[in-house]
Design a protein around this motif. Structure first.
Motif, PDB file in Angstrom:
ATOM      1  N   GLN A 169       0.845  -1.193   0.000  1.00 31.14           N
ATOM      2  CA  GLN A 169       0.000   0.000   0.000  1.00 31.14           C
ATOM      3  C   GLN A 169       0.877   1.238   0.000  1.00 31.14           C
ATOM      4  O   GLN A 169       1.843   1.325   0.753  1.00 31.14           O
ATOM      5  N   VAL A 170       0.538   2.186  -0.837  1.00 25.52           N
ATOM      6  CA  VAL A 170       1.279   3.436  -0.940  1.00 25.52           C
ATOM      7  C   VAL A 170       0.451   4.549  -0.321  1.00 25.52           C
ATOM      8  O   VAL A 170      -0.755   4.656  -0.559  1.00 25.52           O
ATOM      9  N   GLN A 171       1.098   5.372   0.477  1.00 27.54           N
ATOM     10  CA  GLN A 171       0.429   6.545   1.041  1.00 27.54           C
ATOM     11  C   GLN A 171       1.152   7.795   0.592  1.00 27.54           C
ATOM     12  O   GLN A 171       2.388   7.815   0.518  1.00 27.54           O
ATOM     13  N   SER A 188       5.985  10.173  -0.189  1.00 31.42           N
ATOM     14  CA  SER A 188       5.356   8.865  -0.343  1.00 31.42           C
ATOM     15  C   SER A 188       5.940   7.861   0.630  1.00 31.42           C
ATOM     16  O   SER A 188       7.104   7.938   1.000  1.00 31.42           O
ATOM     17  N   GLY A 201       5.729   3.432   1.494  1.00 32.49           N
ATOM     18  CA  GLY A 201       5.338   2.176   0.884  1.00 32.49           C
ATOM     19  C   GLY A 201       6.154   1.923  -0.363  1.00 32.49           C
ATOM     20  O   GLY A 201       6.775   2.836  -0.904  1.00 32.49           O
ATOM     21  N   ASP A 237      -4.060   5.551  -9.175  1.00 35.50           N
ATOM     22  CA  ASP A 237      -4.477   4.555  -8.190  1.00 35.50           C
ATOM     23  C   ASP A 237      -4.365   5.031  -6.746  1.00 35.50           C
ATOM     24  O   ASP A 237      -5.091   4.563  -5.874  1.00 35.50           O
ATOM     25  N   TYR A 238      -3.435   5.928  -6.491  1.00 38.31           N
ATOM     26  CA  TYR A 238      -3.202   6.395  -5.123  1.00 38.31           C
ATOM     27  C   TYR A 238      -3.258   7.906  -5.109  1.00 38.31           C
ATOM     28  O   TYR A 238      -2.722   8.562  -6.004  1.00 38.31           O
TER      29      TYR A 238
END
Length: 122
Positions: free
Chosen positions: A1-3, A24, A26, A110-111
């Motif tokens: 998961q990327v934040q 970023s 993740g 996507d993020y």
């Protein structure tokens, strides 16, 4: 998961400068693109700029091309947006986003971060 977490938004006078950062966390295991989008009240979210994962390729919307610069600092996992010669029309919430292919369309990302407010006074 990327934040993703944006910072740097502020109130600035027209003609001024501001620098936004997107940090970023993740891991991403494939090629990706990091972009900045913005959304003004009552308007659709629009593409501002993007940069490839290795920093070699950058893309800009026509409205910011001569004034904004996107860059990547891989040592800090950040993507920065240097904004110069700001205009009241640049007022918006600025979002950082990641996609696995280059695109100008927000729906292909996507993020997303939560955004940072930029207000340019005339």
């Amino acid at each position: 998961q990327v934040q993703l977490a944006e910072s740097g938004g502020d109130l600035v006078q027209a003609g001024g400068s501001l620098s936004l950062s997107c940090e970023s966390s993740g891991r991403l295991y494939s090629r990706y693109v990091t972009a900045w989008f913005r959304q003004a009240p009552g308007k659709e979210r629009e593409f501002v700029a993007a940069i490839s994962d290795n920093g070699d390729d950058t893309y800009y919307s026509d409205s910011v091309k001569a004034r904004f610069t996107i860059s990547r600092d891989s040592t800090k996992n950040t993507v920065n947006l240097q904004m110069n010669s700001l205009e009241p029309e640049d007022t918006a919430v600025y979002y950082c986003a990641v996609a696995f292919k280059g695109s100008y369309n927000s729906y292909e990302y996507d993020y997303w971060g939560h955004g940072t407010q930029v207000t340019v006074s005339s």
